[in-house]
Design a protein around this motif. Structure first.
Motif, PDB file in Angstrom:
ATOM      1  N   ILE A 140     -16.556 -13.184  13.413  1.00  0.00           N
ATOM      2  CA  ILE A 140     -15.911 -13.364  12.035  1.00  0.00           C
ATOM      3  C   ILE A 140     -14.930 -14.400  12.031  1.00  0.00           C
ATOM      4  CG2 ILE A 140     -14.234 -11.692  12.802  1.00  0.00           C
ATOM      5  CD1 ILE A 140     -14.325 -10.622   9.974  1.00  0.00           C
ATOM      6  N   ARG A 141     -15.366 -15.409  10.755  1.00  0.00           N
ATOM      7  CA  ARG A 141     -14.688 -16.691  10.501  1.00  0.00           C
ATOM      8  C   ARG A 141     -13.413 -16.174   9.624  1.00  0.00           C
ATOM      9  NH1 ARG A 141     -17.115 -19.744   7.402  1.00  0.00           N
ATOM     10  NH2 ARG A 141     -15.646 -21.045   7.742  1.00  0.00           N
ATOM     11  N   GLN A 142     -13.519 -15.342   8.698  1.00  0.00           N
ATOM     12  CA  GLN A 142     -12.501 -15.283   7.632  1.00  0.00           C
ATOM     13  C   GLN A 142     -12.644 -13.765   7.017  1.00  0.00           C
ATOM     14  OE1 GLN A 142     -12.948 -18.126   4.659  1.00  0.00           O
ATOM     15  NE2 GLN A 142     -11.184 -19.323   5.396  1.00  0.00           N
ATOM     16  N   LEU A 143     -11.961 -13.049   7.000  1.00  0.00           N
ATOM     17  CA  LEU A 143     -11.718 -11.918   5.961  1.00  0.00           C
ATOM     18  C   LEU A 143     -10.971 -12.135   4.657  1.00  0.00           C
ATOM     19  CD1 LEU A 143     -11.784  -8.829   5.594  1.00  0.00           C
ATOM     20  CD2 LEU A 143      -9.856  -8.448   6.752  1.00  0.00           C
ATOM     21  N   GLY A 144     -11.274 -11.928   3.669  1.00  0.00           N
ATOM     22  CA  GLY A 144     -10.789 -11.922   2.300  1.00  0.00           C
ATOM     23  C   GLY A 144     -10.333 -10.362   1.881  1.00  0.00           C
ATOM     24  N   LEU A 145      -9.231 -10.415   1.474  1.00  0.00           N
ATOM     25  CA  LEU A 145      -8.648  -8.768   0.909  1.00  0.00           C
ATOM     26  C   LEU A 145      -8.005  -9.355  -0.326  1.00  0.00           C
ATOM     27  CD1 LEU A 145      -8.091  -5.967   1.329  1.00  0.00           C
ATOM     28  CD2 LEU A 145      -6.005  -6.697   2.798  1.00  0.00           C
ATOM     29  N   VAL A 192       1.138  -1.225  -0.139  1.00  0.00           N
ATOM     30  CA  VAL A 192       0.183  -0.060  -0.077  1.00  0.00           C
ATOM     31  C   VAL A 192       0.944   1.201  -0.010  1.00  0.00           C
ATOM     32  CG1 VAL A 192      -1.673   1.219   1.211  1.00  0.00           C
ATOM     33  CG2 VAL A 192      -1.937  -1.312   1.234  1.00  0.00           C
ATOM     34  N   ARG A 193       1.781   1.362   1.006  1.00  0.00           N
ATOM     35  CA  ARG A 193       2.657   2.309   1.049  1.00  0.00           C
ATOM     36  C   ARG A 193       3.586   2.784  -0.118  1.00  0.00           C
ATOM     37  NH1 ARG A 193       3.388   2.938   7.851  1.00  0.00           N
ATOM     38  NH2 ARG A 193       1.043   3.224   8.290  1.00  0.00           N
ATOM     39  N   ASN A 194       4.210   1.699  -0.366  1.00  0.00           N
ATOM     40  CA  ASN A 194       5.485   1.890  -1.509  1.00  0.00           C
ATOM     41  C   ASN A 194       5.064   1.394  -2.857  1.00  0.00           C
ATOM     42  OD1 ASN A 194       6.574   0.899   1.427  1.00  0.00           O
ATOM     43  ND2 ASN A 194       8.038   2.224   0.623  1.00  0.00           N
ATOM     44  N   GLU A 195       4.226   0.539  -3.086  1.00  0.00           N
ATOM     45  CA  GLU A 195       3.955   0.219  -4.530  1.00  0.00           C
ATOM     46  C   GLU A 195       2.441   0.771  -4.987  1.00  0.00           C
ATOM     47  OE1 GLU A 195       4.893  -3.945  -5.320  1.00  0.00           O
ATOM     48  OE2 GLU A 195       6.436  -4.001  -3.974  1.00  0.00           O
ATOM     49  N   LYS A 196       1.850   1.407  -3.803  1.00  0.00           N
ATOM     50  CA  LYS A 196       0.567   2.008  -4.199  1.00  0.00           C
ATOM     51  C   LYS A 196      -0.530   1.087  -4.741  1.00  0.00           C
ATOM     52  CE  LYS A 196       3.061   6.385  -5.480  1.00  0.00           C
ATOM     53  NZ  LYS A 196       3.304   7.349  -6.588  1.00  0.00           N
ATOM     54  N   TYR A 197      -0.903   0.238  -3.919  1.00  0.00           N
ATOM     55  CA  TYR A 197      -1.923  -0.925  -4.190  1.00  0.00           C
ATOM     56  C   TYR A 197      -3.114  -0.196  -3.378  1.00  0.00           C
ATOM     57  CZ  TYR A 197       0.764  -4.856  -6.219  1.00  0.00           C
ATOM     58  OH  TYR A 197       1.373  -5.796  -7.119  1.00  0.00           O
ATOM     59  N   TYR A 198      -3.866   0.707  -4.241  1.00  0.00           N
ATOM     60  CA  TYR A 198      -5.023   1.481  -3.803  1.00  0.00           C
ATOM     61  C   TYR A 198      -6.174   1.124  -4.064  1.00  0.00           C
ATOM     62  CZ  TYR A 198      -1.340   5.147  -2.686  1.00  0.00           C
ATOM     63  OH  TYR A 198      -0.060   5.963  -2.284  1.00  0.00           O
ATOM     64  N   TRP A 199      -6.343  -0.005  -4.497  1.00  0.00           N
ATOM     65  CA  TRP A 199      -7.611  -0.738  -4.607  1.00  0.00           C
ATOM     66  C   TRP A 199      -7.761  -1.865  -3.964  1.00  0.00           C
ATOM     67  CZ3 TRP A 199     -11.279   1.205  -8.133  1.00  0.00           C
ATOM     68  CH2 TRP A 199     -10.915   2.156  -9.113  1.00  0.00           C
ATOM     69  N   GLY A 200      -8.892  -2.213  -3.091  1.00  0.00           N
ATOM     70  CA  GLY A 200      -9.180  -3.218  -2.233  1.00  0.00           C
ATOM     71  C   GLY A 200     -10.251  -3.550  -2.389  1.00  0.00           C
ATOM     72  N   ALA A 201     -10.641  -5.015  -2.447  1.00  0.00           N
ATOM     73  CA  ALA A 201     -11.748  -5.487  -2.345  1.00  0.00           C
ATOM     74  C   ALA A 201     -11.881  -6.558  -1.502  1.00  0.00           C
ATOM     75  CB  ALA A 201     -12.181  -6.384  -3.966  1.00  0.00           C
ATOM     76  N   PHE A 202     -12.853  -6.767  -0.798  1.00  0.00           N
ATOM     77  CA  PHE A 202     -12.945  -7.641   0.548  1.00  0.00           C
ATOM     78  C   PHE A 202     -14.294  -8.132   0.820  1.00  0.00           C
ATOM     79  CE2 PHE A 202     -14.434  -3.463   2.006  1.00  0.00           C
ATOM     80  CZ  PHE A 202     -15.015  -3.680   3.195  1.00  0.00           C
ATOM     81  N   ASP A 203     -14.254  -9.178   1.499  1.00  0.00           N
ATOM     82  CA  ASP A 203     -15.182  -9.834   1.713  1.00  0.00           C
ATOM     83  C   ASP A 203     -15.343 -10.722   3.158  1.00  0.00           C
ATOM     84  OD1 ASP A 203     -17.840 -11.796   0.688  1.00  0.00           O
ATOM     85  OD2 ASP A 203     -16.329 -13.204   1.545  1.00  0.00           O
ATOM     86  N   THR A 204     -16.233 -10.912   3.854  1.00  0.00           N
ATOM     87  CA  THR A 204     -16.157 -11.684   5.201  1.00  0.00           C
ATOM     88  C   THR A 204     -17.004 -12.921   5.164  1.00  0.00           C
ATOM     89  OG1 THR A 204     -17.846 -10.258   6.043  1.00  0.00           O
ATOM     90  CG2 THR A 204     -15.845  -9.545   6.564  1.00  0.00           C
ATOM     91  N   GLU A 205     -16.631 -13.617   5.845  1.00  0.00           N
ATOM     92  CA  GLU A 205     -17.169 -14.977   6.310  1.00  0.00           C
ATOM     93  C   GLU A 205     -17.473 -14.713   7.799  1.00  0.00           C
ATOM     94  OE1 GLU A 205     -18.758 -17.289   4.192  1.00  0.00           O
ATOM     95  OE2 GLU A 205     -17.911 -16.105   2.491  1.00  0.00           O
ATOM     96  N   HIS A 225     -17.931 -18.823  -0.964  1.00  0.00           N
ATOM     97  CA  HIS A 225     -17.962 -18.723   0.939  1.00  0.00           C
ATOM     98  C   HIS A 225     -16.480 -19.064   1.300  1.00  0.00           C
ATOM     99  CE1 HIS A 225     -22.412 -18.365   0.584  1.00  0.00           C
ATOM    100  NE2 HIS A 225     -22.255 -19.453  -0.146  1.00  0.00           N
ATOM    101  N   GLN A 226     -15.540 -18.874   0.513  1.00  0.00           N
ATOM    102  CA  GLN A 226     -14.184 -18.787   0.786  1.00  0.00           C
ATOM    103  C   GLN A 226     -13.855 -17.217   0.584  1.00  0.00           C
ATOM    104  OE1 GLN A 226     -11.908 -21.457  -1.496  1.00  0.00           O
ATOM    105  NE2 GLN A 226     -12.246 -23.158  -0.008  1.00  0.00           N
ATOM    106  N   ALA A 227     -13.542 -16.500   1.988  1.00  0.00           N
ATOM    107  CA  ALA A 227     -13.389 -15.207   1.824  1.00  0.00           C
ATOM    108  C   ALA A 227     -12.411 -14.564   0.620  1.00  0.00           C
ATOM    109  CB  ALA A 227     -13.291 -14.520   3.147  1.00  0.00           C
ATOM    110  N   GLY A 228     -11.153 -15.543   0.798  1.00  0.00           N
ATOM    111  CA  GLY A 228     -10.442 -14.826  -0.094  1.00  0.00           C
ATOM    112  C   GLY A 228     -10.775 -14.994  -1.723  1.00  0.00           C
ATOM    113  N   SER A 229     -11.347 -16.051  -2.059  1.00  0.00           N
ATOM    114  CA  SER A 229     -11.909 -16.345  -3.535  1.00  0.00           C
ATOM    115  C   SER A 229     -12.981 -15.449  -3.726  1.00  0.00           C
ATOM    116  CB  SER A 229     -12.281 -17.900  -3.322  1.00  0.00           C
ATOM    117  OG  SER A 229     -12.945 -18.106  -4.859  1.00  0.00           O
ATOM    118  N   ASP A 230     -13.743 -15.149  -2.889  1.00  0.00           N
ATOM    119  CA  ASP A 230     -14.906 -14.199  -2.915  1.00  0.00           C
ATOM    120  C   ASP A 230     -14.475 -13.022  -3.287  1.00  0.00           C
ATOM    121  OD1 ASP A 230     -16.824 -16.202  -3.050  1.00  0.00           O
ATOM    122  OD2 ASP A 230     -17.752 -15.778  -1.183  1.00  0.00           O
ATOM    123  N   SER A 231     -13.313 -12.354  -2.367  1.00  0.00           N
ATOM    124  CA  SER A 231     -12.906 -10.892  -2.550  1.00  0.00           C
ATOM    125  C   SER A 231     -12.404 -10.886  -3.991  1.00  0.00           C
ATOM    126  CB  SER A 231     -11.985 -10.521  -1.625  1.00  0.00           C
ATOM    127  OG  SER A 231     -10.690 -11.409  -1.725  1.00  0.00           O
TER     128      SER A 231
END
Length: 254
Positions: free
Chosen positions: A75-80, A26-39, A215-221
């Motif tokens: 919260i079981r999972q956070l997908g980012l 985020v800070r050095n390579e400017k990954y400024y788009w974030g999609a997220f999902d929770t289970e 319903h896998q948070a990483g995959s859904d994000s």
């Protein structure tokens, strides 16, 4: 969208290392788009949110129903999914696995293996310094995001109860996430042919799930990110999409 993507599974043992990677991206390579999902698992002690049809509630009523079911839930999972630009193929996906604060018997040892689930409070400390929050450069993407955002706000606040009113909740959103927030489920209301949940919308847009399953948070994000990109390409390729910004489906609009 067919590029192979690795989902980085995060447990207590590698949490600090993975958050350090996020901070650098985020800070050095400017990954400024974030999609997220929770289970998650909800508590119904505060009442079943489905007892009264949401269309007959005010936005504040809908928020209170969500708050009551989340404040004693897990919260079981956070997908980012982090991306460096809207058209970039540089995509990284994380899936954080949390220890339950309630209903400890729901943990499946077969899924955990030898891994230790993440302590929610420790995660909150690291999240605060990750570069993801209070960052006006970030743009956030979700699908039917009321619960997802509510859980992220709880994580940002060391799992303290959510604010008592929608006004207070909105203040927390503005503080931590800003207004650069797109709920793809809300966006589908402006079309004639996109209906249903994430899988149905992805199918209608001819977007395939690259990795994992529903319903896998990483995959859904990641699927949420790809659906957003295709939606933008089809429905608003030449503008910022400002009319879609800042509206959470399930609270502000249904």
């Amino acid at each position: 969208m067919g590029t192979a993507v690795e989902v980085r599974s995060v447990w207590m043992w590698n949490l600090e290392e993975e958050v350090h990677i996020i901070r650098h991206k985020v800070r050095n390579e400017k990954y400024y788009w974030g999609a997220f999902d929770t289970e998650f698992r909800l508590s119904l002690n505060g009442g079943n949110p489905a007892e009264i049809h949401p269309r007959f509630r005010t936005p504040n009523d809908r928020y209170i129903a969500i708050k009551e079911s989340i404040d004693e839930g897990n919260i079981r999972q956070l997908g980012l999914t982090l991306v460096s630009a809207i058209d970039s193929t540089c995509v990284i996906v994380w899936e954080f696995n949390f220890a339950p604060l309630h209903f400890p018997d729901e943990v499946d040892p077969a899924i955990m293996g030898d891994n230790d689930l993440i302590n929610t409070y420790f995660f909150s400390q690291l999240l605060r310094s990750s570069g993801l929050l209070e960052n006006p450069m970030m743009t956030w993407i979700m699908f039917h995001g009321a619960y997802d955002v509510a859980y992220l706000i709880k994580l940002a606040n060391f799992w303290n109860p959510l604010p008592d009113t929608l006004v207070g909740f909105q203040s927390h959103i503005n503080h931590y996430l800003g207004n650069n927030l797109f709920d793809v489920k809300f966006m589908t209301k402006f079309t004639n042919n996109l209906h249903g949940g994430l899988e149905e919308v992805a199918t209608a847009l001819h977007v395939n799930r690259v990795v994992g399953m529903a319903h896998q948070a990483g995959s859904d994000s990641l699927l949420t990110w790809h659906v957003f990109g295709k939606f933008k390409q089809v429905y608003f390729p030449h503008d910022s999409g400002i009319r879609y910004e800042g509206v959470l489906y399930g609270i502000h609009d249904i």
